[in-house]
Scaffold this motif. Sequence first.
Motif, PDB file in Angstrom:
ATOM      1  N   SER A  83       0.466   8.198  10.192  1.00 33.58           N
ATOM      2  CA  SER A  83      -0.713   8.851   9.604  1.00 33.58           C
ATOM      3  C   SER A  83      -2.010   8.290  10.152  1.00 33.58           C
ATOM      4  O   SER A  83      -3.015   8.201   9.458  1.00 33.58           O
ATOM      5  CB  SER A  83      -0.690   8.706   8.076  1.00 33.58           C
TER       6      SER A  83
ATOM      7  N   SER B  70       4.440   7.643   6.247  1.00 35.43           N
ATOM      8  CA  SER B  70       3.824   6.523   6.939  1.00 35.43           C
ATOM      9  C   SER B  70       3.935   5.283   6.056  1.00 35.43           C
ATOM     10  O   SER B  70       3.883   5.395   4.831  1.00 35.43           O
ATOM     11  CB  SER B  70       2.344   6.819   7.225  1.00 35.43           C
TER      12      SER B  70
ATOM     13  N   THR C 125      -1.459   3.705   4.328  1.00 38.10           N
ATOM     14  CA  THR C 125      -2.420   4.805   4.282  1.00 38.10           C
ATOM     15  C   THR C 125      -3.277   4.807   5.549  1.00 38.10           C
ATOM     16  O   THR C 125      -3.462   3.765   6.193  1.00 38.10           O
ATOM     17  CB  THR C 125      -3.344   4.670   3.062  1.00 38.10           C
TER      18      THR C 125
ATOM     19  N   LEU D 278      -6.442  13.706   5.404  1.00 39.08           N
ATOM     20  CA  LEU D 278      -5.351  13.443   4.461  1.00 39.08           C
ATOM     21  C   LEU D 278      -5.479  14.327   3.227  1.00 39.08           C
ATOM     22  O   LEU D 278      -4.473  14.882   2.748  1.00 39.08           O
ATOM     23  CB  LEU D 278      -5.362  11.965   4.060  1.00 39.08           C
TER      24      LEU D 278
ATOM     25  N   ILE E  40       4.822  14.246   0.918  1.00 37.07           N
ATOM     26  CA  ILE E  40       3.916  13.306   1.572  1.00 37.07           C
ATOM     27  C   ILE E  40       4.024  11.946   0.901  1.00 37.07           C
ATOM     28  O   ILE E  40       3.985  11.838  -0.320  1.00 37.07           O
ATOM     29  CB  ILE E  40       2.456  13.828   1.555  1.00 37.07           C
TER      30      ILE E  40
ATOM     31  N   VAL F  94       2.398   8.268   2.235  1.00 37.14           N
ATOM     32  CA  VAL F  94       1.772   7.454   3.278  1.00 37.14           C
ATOM     33  C   VAL F  94       1.594   6.010   2.811  1.00 37.14           C
ATOM     34  O   VAL F  94       0.729   5.282   3.318  1.00 37.14           O
ATOM     35  CB  VAL F  94       0.422   8.051   3.719  1.00 37.14           C
ATOM     36  N   GLU F  95       2.426   5.614   1.867  1.00 35.40           N
ATOM     37  CA  GLU F  95       2.454   4.219   1.423  1.00 35.40           C
ATOM     38  C   GLU F  95       3.896   3.776   1.175  1.00 35.40           C
ATOM     39  O   GLU F  95       4.210   3.141   0.177  1.00 35.40           O
ATOM     40  CB  GLU F  95       1.632   4.038   0.154  1.00 35.40           C
TER      41      GLU F  95
END
Length: 371
Positions: free
Chosen positions: A16, A38, A41, A166, A178, A180-181
Amino acid sequence: NTRISSMASKVLVVGSGVIGLRTALELLRKNVRVCLISPKTPTNVSTTSMGAGGLWMPFHCDDTRVDGWALSTLDELTTQHASSDRNVEVVPKVSFKRQLIMEPPTWSKSSFLQFQQLDVDSLYKYASQNNMRLPRRETIGNAGYTHAWLFHPPIVDAPNALDAMLQEIKMHEHTNFIDVETNKYFKTMNEIVTEARALGCDGVVNCTGLGSRALCLDEALVGARGVLLHYDRYNPSLWREASKDDTHLRDSAVTIEEKPFGCETTPCYMIPRGDKLVVGGTYLVGDEEECVRESEREMLLRNAQTLGIDTANNDPVGEWVGFRPYRSSVRLEIDHDLTQSGMRVVHNYGFGGSGWTVYVGAAKEAASLIT
């Protein structure tokens, strides 16, 4: 094999940074369902895209396809700027040279950039007429710089632009999943393919940047370490010769990659980005030190002073270290070995210092390969 050749209808994008986010957006805009994963972040301080200067200019990316991707990106950024996108600013950009360059780069032919090659006297005359802020004339002349490139590129406020992309992905109707962490780092591409199948995807785009060195056993991919200091751009006492009369001056981006002030591995530069002035830097291939060395901090402070900042009375508001994913030839291609397993896989990484310069064009090509 019709299964392999048919386009993917649901794609897992891994990574990301700016490349991963814009690739996910390109797929969504083509009505392809997207999953985005991902470990961190986009605005995590360790993300190379977040810390980057955001300047549009091909830099340390030797692939012959770069100019095409860069000009596609320039088109989108100029459109965003024309529509008053706050994350895109156009500023004068000056690169000081020790001699006239007979053949400027091909990207300089874009009419939007208004590229000129000037002798230093003509540059400072232009700067005076156009209210540009530049280093002291005598500092540049005494160091032996006789010419300069002057053009007007866009600069992206990287942290805010990443967050905006994002948010657009999160809100899009075709975004299926989704995270991303995840704090999870895949060890192999086969693990990614397995994850993609579990999510119901029939395509993968690998946008993991430097992480692809381990994922793909790609020894051609190396980190090119950069170090930066950040200054408060809107501090009225930031400049050594600040006065009430210069509040109208326009900030300029300045780069020097020739001695005595800079060289290829330790370029001297300053980029106005959002509310920060980014001062650099280094381009050290294979250097894995994660903190700014004291000797580098001293170098960056000298660069800031050379470029006009009153370092005696103004401290940096931050510093940053990042690792650009450099590869002599960008890997933007179909992985035929993995695709033969029934999953269409595309790699999209290795852009060196040009991520924010090529990200739109690269995303468009990756999307065309996967769909």
